[in-house]
Design a protein around this motif. Sequence first.
Motif, PDB file in Angstrom:
ATOM      1  N   ALA A 160      10.814  -2.172  -2.544  1.00  0.00           N
ATOM      2  CA  ALA A 160       9.480  -2.606  -2.974  1.00  0.00           C
ATOM      3  C   ALA A 160       8.782  -1.479  -3.738  1.00  0.00           C
ATOM      4  O   ALA A 160       8.154  -1.717  -4.780  1.00  0.00           O
ATOM      5  CB  ALA A 160       8.647  -3.036  -1.770  1.00  0.00           C
ATOM      6  N   TYR A 161       8.909  -0.261  -3.260  1.00  0.00           N
ATOM      7  CA  TYR A 161       8.321   0.889  -3.941  1.00  0.00           C
ATOM      8  C   TYR A 161       8.973   1.111  -5.302  1.00  0.00           C
ATOM      9  O   TYR A 161       8.293   1.391  -6.301  1.00  0.00           O
ATOM     10  CB  TYR A 161       8.447   2.122  -3.050  1.00  0.00           C
ATOM     11  N   ALA A 162      10.284   0.958  -5.379  1.00  0.00           N
ATOM     12  CA  ALA A 162      10.998   1.120  -6.650  1.00  0.00           C
ATOM     13  C   ALA A 162      10.552   0.075  -7.674  1.00  0.00           C
ATOM     14  O   ALA A 162      10.420   0.380  -8.863  1.00  0.00           O
ATOM     15  CB  ALA A 162      12.504   1.037  -6.417  1.00  0.00           C
ATOM     16  N   VAL A 163      10.323  -1.149  -7.231  1.00  0.00           N
ATOM     17  CA  VAL A 163       9.836  -2.206  -8.133  1.00  0.00           C
ATOM     18  C   VAL A 163       8.491  -1.796  -8.731  1.00  0.00           C
ATOM     19  O   VAL A 163       8.268  -1.911  -9.941  1.00  0.00           O
ATOM     20  CB  VAL A 163       9.720  -3.559  -7.389  1.00  0.00           C
ATOM     21  N   LEU A 164       7.586  -1.302  -7.903  1.00  0.00           N
ATOM     22  CA  LEU A 164       6.274  -0.888  -8.391  1.00  0.00           C
ATOM     23  C   LEU A 164       6.365   0.325  -9.312  1.00  0.00           C
ATOM     24  O   LEU A 164       5.660   0.390 -10.325  1.00  0.00           O
ATOM     25  CB  LEU A 164       5.341  -0.589  -7.226  1.00  0.00           C
ATOM     26  N   ARG A 165       7.216   1.274  -8.973  1.00  0.00           N
ATOM     27  CA  ARG A 165       7.371   2.457  -9.841  1.00  0.00           C
ATOM     28  C   ARG A 165       7.897   2.073 -11.211  1.00  0.00           C
ATOM     29  O   ARG A 165       7.473   2.642 -12.213  1.00  0.00           O
ATOM     30  CB  ARG A 165       8.313   3.467  -9.196  1.00  0.00           C
ATOM     31  N   ARG A 166       8.830   1.115 -11.264  1.00  0.00           N
ATOM     32  CA  ARG A 166       9.344   0.659 -12.562  1.00  0.00           C
ATOM     33  C   ARG A 166       8.279  -0.095 -13.347  1.00  0.00           C
ATOM     34  O   ARG A 166       8.183   0.037 -14.563  1.00  0.00           O
ATOM     35  CB  ARG A 166      10.566  -0.240 -12.374  1.00  0.00           C
ATOM     36  N   ALA A 167       7.467  -0.899 -12.672  1.00  0.00           N
ATOM     37  CA  ALA A 167       6.452  -1.689 -13.353  1.00  0.00           C
ATOM     38  C   ALA A 167       5.269  -0.844 -13.830  1.00  0.00           C
ATOM     39  O   ALA A 167       4.646  -1.157 -14.838  1.00  0.00           O
ATOM     40  CB  ALA A 167       5.955  -2.805 -12.435  1.00  0.00           C
ATOM     41  N   TYR A 168       4.953   0.205 -13.089  1.00  0.00           N
ATOM     42  CA  TYR A 168       3.807   1.066 -13.406  1.00  0.00           C
ATOM     43  C   TYR A 168       4.245   2.528 -13.437  1.00  0.00           C
ATOM     44  O   TYR A 168       3.896   3.314 -12.550  1.00  0.00           O
ATOM     45  CB  TYR A 168       2.695   0.873 -12.371  1.00  0.00           C
ATOM     46  N   PRO A 169       4.998   2.921 -14.455  1.00  0.00           N
ATOM     47  CA  PRO A 169       5.551   4.274 -14.477  1.00  0.00           C
ATOM     48  C   PRO A 169       4.508   5.380 -14.647  1.00  0.00           C
ATOM     49  O   PRO A 169       4.770   6.530 -14.311  1.00  0.00           O
ATOM     50  CB  PRO A 169       6.516   4.249 -15.667  1.00  0.00           C
ATOM     51  N   HIS A 170       3.329   5.061 -15.143  1.00  0.00           N
ATOM     52  CA  HIS A 170       2.315   6.089 -15.386  1.00  0.00           C
ATOM     53  C   HIS A 170       1.355   6.282 -14.221  1.00  0.00           C
ATOM     54  O   HIS A 170       0.454   7.119 -14.303  1.00  0.00           O
ATOM     55  CB  HIS A 170       1.536   5.766 -16.662  1.00  0.00           C
ATOM     56  N   ALA A 171       1.532   5.540 -13.140  1.00  0.00           N
ATOM     57  CA  ALA A 171       0.672   5.707 -11.963  1.00  0.00           C
ATOM     58  C   ALA A 171       1.023   7.021 -11.266  1.00  0.00           C
ATOM     59  O   ALA A 171       2.177   7.434 -11.245  1.00  0.00           O
ATOM     60  CB  ALA A 171       0.853   4.536 -11.003  1.00  0.00           C
ATOM     61  N   ALA A 172       0.027   7.665 -10.707  1.00  0.00           N
ATOM     62  CA  ALA A 172       0.226   8.934  -9.999  1.00  0.00           C
ATOM     63  C   ALA A 172       0.625   8.636  -8.556  1.00  0.00           C
ATOM     64  O   ALA A 172      -0.169   8.801  -7.633  1.00  0.00           O
ATOM     65  CB  ALA A 172      -1.041   9.770 -10.061  1.00  0.00           C
ATOM     66  N   TRP A 173       1.852   8.214  -8.348  1.00  0.00           N
ATOM     67  CA  TRP A 173       2.311   7.766  -7.031  1.00  0.00           C
ATOM     68  C   TRP A 173       2.245   8.859  -5.985  1.00  0.00           C
ATOM     69  O   TRP A 173       1.950   8.593  -4.827  1.00  0.00           O
ATOM     70  CB  TRP A 173       3.732   7.217  -7.119  1.00  0.00           C
ATOM     71  N   THR A 174       2.542  10.112  -6.370  1.00  0.00           N
ATOM     72  CA  THR A 174       2.558  11.186  -5.388  1.00  0.00           C
ATOM     73  C   THR A 174       1.223  11.905  -5.282  1.00  0.00           C
ATOM     74  O   THR A 174       1.102  12.857  -4.522  1.00  0.00           O
ATOM     75  CB  THR A 174       3.659  12.217  -5.712  1.00  0.00           C
ATOM     76  N   GLY A 175       0.219  11.462  -6.004  1.00  0.00           N
ATOM     77  CA  GLY A 175      -1.064  12.123  -5.959  1.00  0.00           C
ATOM     78  C   GLY A 175      -2.210  11.248  -5.496  1.00  0.00           C
ATOM     79  O   GLY A 175      -3.262  11.745  -5.121  1.00  0.00           O
ATOM     80  N   LEU A 201       0.856  -1.176   0.000  1.00  0.00           N
ATOM     81  CA  LEU A 201       0.000   0.000   0.000  1.00  0.00           C
ATOM     82  C   LEU A 201       0.895   1.230   0.000  1.00  0.00           C
ATOM     83  O   LEU A 201       1.803   1.336   0.823  1.00  0.00           O
ATOM     84  CB  LEU A 201      -0.899   0.011   1.239  1.00  0.00           C
ATOM     85  N   THR A 202       0.671   2.129  -0.945  1.00  0.00           N
ATOM     86  CA  THR A 202       1.439   3.371  -0.994  1.00  0.00           C
ATOM     87  C   THR A 202       0.507   4.537  -0.699  1.00  0.00           C
ATOM     88  O   THR A 202      -0.595   4.615  -1.236  1.00  0.00           O
ATOM     89  CB  THR A 202       2.102   3.579  -2.365  1.00  0.00           C
ATOM     90  N   THR A 203       0.971   5.433   0.154  1.00  0.00           N
ATOM     91  CA  THR A 203       0.175   6.581   0.575  1.00  0.00           C
ATOM     92  C   THR A 203       0.999   7.853   0.426  1.00  0.00           C
ATOM     93  O   THR A 203       2.035   7.991   1.083  1.00  0.00           O
ATOM     94  CB  THR A 203      -0.248   6.428   2.047  1.00  0.00           C
ATOM     95  N   PRO A 204       0.572   8.794  -0.426  1.00  0.00           N
ATOM     96  CA  PRO A 204       1.292  10.062  -0.494  1.00  0.00           C
ATOM     97  C   PRO A 204       0.984  10.904   0.745  1.00  0.00           C
ATOM     98  O   PRO A 204      -0.163  10.987   1.182  1.00  0.00           O
ATOM     99  CB  PRO A 204       0.754  10.723  -1.763  1.00  0.00           C
ATOM    100  N   ALA A 222      -2.603 -11.409  -7.001  1.00  0.00           N
ATOM    101  CA  ALA A 222      -3.414 -11.178  -8.204  1.00  0.00           C
ATOM    102  C   ALA A 222      -2.658 -10.386  -9.270  1.00  0.00           C
ATOM    103  O   ALA A 222      -3.045 -10.394 -10.438  1.00  0.00           O
ATOM    104  CB  ALA A 222      -4.690 -10.434  -7.834  1.00  0.00           C
ATOM    105  N   GLY A 223      -1.603  -9.704  -8.859  1.00  0.00           N
ATOM    106  CA  GLY A 223      -0.842  -8.910  -9.818  1.00  0.00           C
ATOM    107  C   GLY A 223      -1.596  -7.683 -10.293  1.00  0.00           C
ATOM    108  O   GLY A 223      -1.475  -7.275 -11.439  1.00  0.00           O
ATOM    109  N   ARG A 224      -2.368  -7.079  -9.402  1.00  0.00           N
ATOM    110  CA  ARG A 224      -3.198  -5.928  -9.768  1.00  0.00           C
ATOM    111  C   ARG A 224      -2.843  -4.700  -8.935  1.00  0.00           C
ATOM    112  O   ARG A 224      -2.711  -4.787  -7.722  1.00  0.00           O
ATOM    113  CB  ARG A 224      -4.680  -6.231  -9.530  1.00  0.00           C
ATOM    114  N   LEU A 225      -2.715  -3.578  -9.630  1.00  0.00           N
ATOM    115  CA  LEU A 225      -2.516  -2.296  -8.969  1.00  0.00           C
ATOM    116  C   LEU A 225      -3.850  -1.569  -8.988  1.00  0.00           C
ATOM    117  O   LEU A 225      -4.437  -1.355 -10.048  1.00  0.00           O
ATOM    118  CB  LEU A 225      -1.459  -1.462  -9.695  1.00  0.00           C
ATOM    119  N   LEU A 226      -4.333  -1.199  -7.820  1.00  0.00           N
ATOM    120  CA  LEU A 226      -5.611  -0.506  -7.695  1.00  0.00           C
ATOM    121  C   LEU A 226      -5.390   0.885  -7.135  1.00  0.00           C
ATOM    122  O   LEU A 226      -4.629   1.061  -6.185  1.00  0.00           O
ATOM    123  CB  LEU A 226      -6.550  -1.268  -6.763  1.00  0.00           C
ATOM    124  N   ARG A 227      -6.062   1.863  -7.721  1.00  0.00           N
ATOM    125  CA  ARG A 227      -6.052   3.221  -7.176  1.00  0.00           C
ATOM    126  C   ARG A 227      -7.187   3.284  -6.174  1.00  0.00           C
ATOM    127  O   ARG A 227      -8.321   2.940  -6.477  1.00  0.00           O
ATOM    128  CB  ARG A 227      -6.273   4.242  -8.277  1.00  0.00           C
TER     129      ARG A 227
END
Length: 108
Positions: free
Chosen positions: A72-87, A33-36, A96-101
């Motif tokens: 772990a965060y770097a792995v996700l950022r590389r796999a999903y570069p277009h996700a708004a991680w800081t927003g 879980l990532t939280t800005p 499941a291999g799923r990223l959910l906003r």
Amino acid sequence: MNRTVRRTAAEAVRAIMVARDVRRVVPDVETVLTTPVYTEMGPRGPRVAVHVHLADVLDLPLAAAPAEYRTAYAVLRRAYPHAAWTGEEHRYDVRAGRLLRLAPWEAE
């Protein structure tokens, strides 16, 4: 209602590779879980830090070293570069291999 989710071959391969890379860092992880978090106001606006939470199969927090959270965060950022991680808040289900906003009311 039974829904089947169809994936492309590229999405399936990415899910396997991300799961492998995240579990190489923290073997028992099931959810990331990532939280800005907005911190102090600087000359260019608010500073944003992203907090990473790792959880096991029971959704209990895992203890890890700071380097493991960053990796772990770097792995996700590389796999999903277009996700708004800081927003936006995101939840990655390793199994499941799923990223959910997450909407603000869905956060745990």
